[in-house]
Scaffold this motif. Structure first.
Motif, short mmCIF file in Angstrom:
data_model
loop_
_atom_site.label_atom_id
_atom_site.label_comp_id
_atom_site.label_asym_id
_atom_site.label_seq_id
_atom_site.Cartn_x
_atom_site.Cartn_y
_atom_site.Cartn_z
N ASN A 1 0.83 -1.21 0.00
CA ASN A 1 0.00 0.00 0.00
C ASN A 1 0.86 1.26 0.00
N LEU A 2 1.94 1.26 0.78
CA LEU A 2 2.80 2.44 0.81
C LEU A 2 3.48 2.68 -0.54
N VAL A 3 3.95 1.61 -1.19
CA VAL A 3 4.65 1.76 -2.47
C VAL A 3 3.70 2.22 -3.56
N THR A 4 2.55 1.57 -3.69
CA THR A 4 1.65 1.85 -4.81
C THR A 4 0.80 3.08 -4.60
N GLN A 5 0.52 3.46 -3.35
CA GLN A 5 -0.38 4.58 -3.10
C GLN A 5 0.40 5.79 -2.58
N ARG A 6 1.03 5.63 -1.44
CA ARG A 6 1.70 6.77 -0.81
C ARG A 6 2.88 7.26 -1.64
N LEU A 7 3.73 6.32 -2.09
CA LEU A 7 4.93 6.68 -2.85
C LEU A 7 4.72 6.68 -4.35
N GLN A 8 3.51 6.31 -4.83
CA GLN A 8 3.12 6.39 -6.25
C GLN A 8 4.09 5.59 -7.14
N GLY A 9 4.47 4.41 -6.67
CA GLY A 9 5.40 3.59 -7.44
C GLY A 9 4.83 2.24 -7.80
N THR A 10 5.70 1.36 -8.25
CA THR A 10 5.31 0.00 -8.61
C THR A 10 6.18 -0.98 -7.83
N LEU A 11 5.64 -2.17 -7.59
CA LEU A 11 6.32 -3.20 -6.80
C LEU A 11 6.29 -4.51 -7.56
N GLN A 12 7.47 -5.10 -7.78
CA GLN A 12 7.58 -6.40 -8.43
C GLN A 12 8.27 -7.37 -7.47
N PHE A 13 7.84 -8.62 -7.51
CA PHE A 13 8.35 -9.61 -6.58
C PHE A 13 8.64 -10.90 -7.32
N SER A 14 9.75 -11.52 -6.99
CA SER A 14 10.10 -12.84 -7.55
C SER A 14 10.87 -13.62 -6.49
N SER A 15 10.65 -14.92 -6.48
CA SER A 15 11.32 -15.77 -5.50
C SER A 15 11.32 -17.21 -5.99
N THR A 16 12.40 -17.90 -5.66
CA THR A 16 12.52 -19.33 -5.95
C THR A 16 12.89 -20.04 -4.65
N PRO A 17 12.16 -21.08 -4.27
CA PRO A 17 12.48 -21.77 -3.02
C PRO A 17 13.94 -22.19 -2.96
N GLY A 18 14.60 -21.84 -1.86
CA GLY A 18 16.00 -22.18 -1.66
C GLY A 18 16.98 -21.19 -2.25
N GLN A 19 16.48 -20.15 -2.99
CA GLN A 19 17.37 -19.19 -3.63
C GLN A 19 17.06 -17.76 -3.24
N GLY A 20 16.32 -17.56 -2.17
CA GLY A 20 16.05 -16.21 -1.68
C GLY A 20 14.92 -15.54 -2.44
N LEU A 21 14.80 -14.22 -2.23
CA LEU A 21 13.74 -13.46 -2.87
C LEU A 21 14.29 -12.14 -3.37
N HIS A 22 13.49 -11.47 -4.21
CA HIS A 22 13.91 -10.23 -4.87
C HIS A 22 12.70 -9.31 -4.99
N TYR A 23 12.79 -8.14 -4.34
CA TYR A 23 11.78 -7.10 -4.49
C TYR A 23 12.38 -6.00 -5.36
#
Length: 648
Positions: free
Chosen positions: A609-631
């Motif tokens: 909510n903060l990224v898309t509304q308050r900060l007027q940005g976009t958020l992408q997410f990807s993750s693979t089990p055992g290999q961490g995550l990436h925002y």
């Protein structure tokens, strides 16, 4: 007749226009190639003759001039004459002349034109002085007329032979072309002339000449395709006749009206339903304006008067005392001279549709009233939901801040405790100095030891107080940023670095030391409190969920850089990752895998909510089990100015 003409042409191949044209092209091309090849051969022969003459002259120069010079030196004129007579008998030698002073000796006839002439010196070597002496010259001439005559005769002979050969070959090709192509083409033409799709008759068959035609050549394929085409044409004609009959029957039973007018707008055709409804007779065409039921339809008559195609002309007609609605549409017909020929059109009875439309209109009005009521209720609910969402966000902020305060307080206690201890030591040293000084028992050695202890305590006190002060400043900056809702220009690196330092009580539990990568001078105009809240929630989420039972050393990397007019933040960890089936759920409010263990399920929802509304940005997410995550957060570098929100 055309058939007779074809029959006459079939008698002789020379009567074939196509064959004559092919023969003419073949003769022309063959003549050009023959002429080019003959000229090339003549040029080759000419160069050979010229080379032979040059070689003969060089032979006289290199071989015979020495012999002739020796005869001349010995005054052996008889042998000289015999030798020259023999040389003239050689091929391509027509005239020889030896000249020495006033003495001239010539053999053969001198040439005046069309010749090749060379003059070579006659020299002898003196036996005494071994010197070469010039005693005369020899002139050698060869005629070119014989070469020219020989080449012309050869050219004419070759040209005549090739011409006869070309004419003979072309005529044979013409005969073969006539037998293999023309005769079968004429057979196909006669078959097509006699073909009748109503009564197709037998299939096409053509004559096959032995050794000239084949059963699978191109014209045989044309015959097969012609038979297929005629069969398809016959089937199409039968199908078309069937469709015309079917269309006529459908027109008789159709509920739509079909009609046609002439150029004077007289109704010359109408379907049976239209005739019965309007009480008209098919035998007596009547103008549209004189049809009693259609006289009130002024819009229809206006369209007809303009003599242009029209559609969707709605007309109300009273039939047998019942009010009915019809939709007329028509196509205006014109000939090639742009003269009006009349209309062809239809009329569709839409009375039931019109009644349903009126009922639907009334139903829509009722639905609109209900929708307005429900919309008002939803607006009130949305207002209450937004207020509750704002309160939840603020509650989550203060909850996070409370945890931060507790951690920082615990962290500050360590340097403060050390500072208190150092102060006690300094106080004891001071008392010992006063007592020793008062009793006059203070020695130099004792003074030095007490001074060193006092200096160590002061240094320890100073360093720990400085550490506590730095912790408090970072905490103050982070707390102010998270509580404040003011938009401002700030240094990204400084804000995030202060946040990382303030979150040490949380990150040391893993332990993990977040790495910050980016331009230390990069500025951003946005809400620093919202940005730190987002990054803090991501770090807390990683420390609580990502590094359980991981075989590698925990790592968190926060990277930021400029992309166009935006600032891109990338958050990465090497934790256990998130299964793919949970990727769509992690941003849902109140979804948590730590239910009953302190997790509220609002952390990542707040981030989204903060990224898309308050900060007027976009958020992408990807993750693979055992290999961490990436925002990946893409935020505007210059945020549009927003009014501060108030929570009632």
């Amino acid at each position: 007749m055309t058939t007779g003409k074809y029959s006459t042409e079939l008698i002789s191949p020379l009567r074939s226009r196509l064959g004559r044209r092919v023969m003419f092209i073949l003769i022309l091309l063959s003549s050009v190639f023959t002429l080019i090849s003959t000229v090339a051969q003549l040029y080759f022969d000419y160069t050979q003759h010229m080379d032979h003459i040059e070689k003969r002259h060089i032979e006289i120069r290199d071989v015979h001039t020495h012999v002739l010079a020796s005869f001349m030196w010995d005054f052996n004129l008889t042998r000289l004459q015999q030798r020259m007579d023999h040389l003239v008998l050689l091929s391509d030698i027509d005239y020889l002349k030896v000249q020495s002073g006033n003495y001239n000796l010539a053999v053969g006839q001198p040439l005046t034109s069309g010749m090749i002439r060379h003059v070579y010196p006659l020299t002898v070597r003196e036996p005494v002085g071994d010197e070469t002496k010039l005693i005369g010259t020899i002139t050698v001439e060869s005629s070119l007329e014989n070469i020219y005559n020989t080449l012309i005769r050869k050219f004419l002979t070759t040209l005549a032979i090739n011409t006869l050969k070309t004419i003979l070959v072309c005529y044979l090709i013409l005969v073969i072309f006539h037998r293999s192509i023309n005769q079968r083409i004429y057979s196909i033409v006669r078959f097509l002339q006699r073909y009748n799709p109503i009564n197709p008759g037998t299939q096409l068959e053509v004559y096959q000449a032995p050794f000239i035609t084949q059963h699978d050549d191109e014209l045989s394929l044309l015959v097969k395709e012609t038979n297929k085409l005629t069969q398809s044409l016959g089937a199409f004609y039968q199908s078309n006749h069937l469709e015309r009959t079917r269309s006529r029957h459908f027109a008789l039973i159709s509920s739509d009206w079909l009609w046609e007018t002439d150029d004077s707008l007289r109704l010359i055709y109408a379907s049976e339903g239209m005739l019965n409804a309007l009480h008209l007779s098919e035998r007596h065409p009547v103008p549209f304006k004189q049809i009693e039921a259609l006289q009130p339809a002024q819009g229809l008559h206006c369209f007809l008067t303009h003599k242009q195609s029209f559609q969707q002309c709605e007309v109300i007609i009273i039939l047998d005392g019942i009010r009915q609605w019809f939709v007329f549409q028509a196509l205006a017909r014109y000939n090639d001279a742009h003269e009006f020929l009349g209309f062809r059109g239809t009329a569709l009875n839409i009375s039931e549709l019109k009644s349903g439309q009126l009922a639907l209109k009334q139903l829509n009005q009722e639905l609109e009233y209900k929708v307005r009521q429900r919309t008002d209720e939803l607006a009130q609910n949305m207002t209450q939901l937004k207020r509750a969402q704002t309160q939840l966000i603020q509650s989550e902020k203060f909850t996070a801040l409370g945890g931060l305060v507790a951690g920082v307080a615990h962290e500050v206690n360590t340097p403060l405790g050390i500072a208190v201890t150092a102060t006690s030591i300094a106080e004891d040293v001071r008392k010992m100095l006063e007592e020793s000084f008062h009793h006059q028992t203070l020695t130099t050695h004792q003074f030095t030891e007490l001074t060193q202890q006092l200096n160590s305590s002061v240094k320890l006190l100073k360093s720990n107080l400085t550490r506590a002060s730095q912790l408090m400043q970072n905490f103050k900056q982070t707390a102010v940023d998270q509580i404040s809702e003011c938009q401002s220009q700030f240094n990204i690196y400084q804000v995030l670095q202060a946040l990382i330092v303030s979150m040490y009580p949380e990150t040391r539990k893993v332990p993990v030391d977040p790495v910050l990568e980016g331009d230390k001078n990069l500025m951003m105009n946005s809400f620093p409190g919202s940005l730190t809240q987002v990054v803090a929630n991501l770090i807390i989420n990683s420390t609580r969920h990502a590094f359980r039972n991981t075989p590698v050393a925990p790592q968190i990397v926060i990277r930021f850089y400029v992309e166009d007019e935006s600032i891109v933040f990338e958050y990465l960890d090497n934790g256990i990752g998130i299964p793919e089936d949970l990727h769509q759920k992690i941003f849902e409010p109140f979804y948590t895998t730590q239910r009953g263990h302190g997790g509220s399920g609002l952390g990542l929802s707040l981030v989204f909510n903060l990224v898309t509304q308050r900060l007027q940005g976009t958020l992408q997410f990807s993750s693979t089990p055992g290999q961490g995550l990436h925002y990946r957060l893409k935020l505007p570098g210059q945020l549009k100015i927003q009014e501060p929100e108030t929570v009632s």
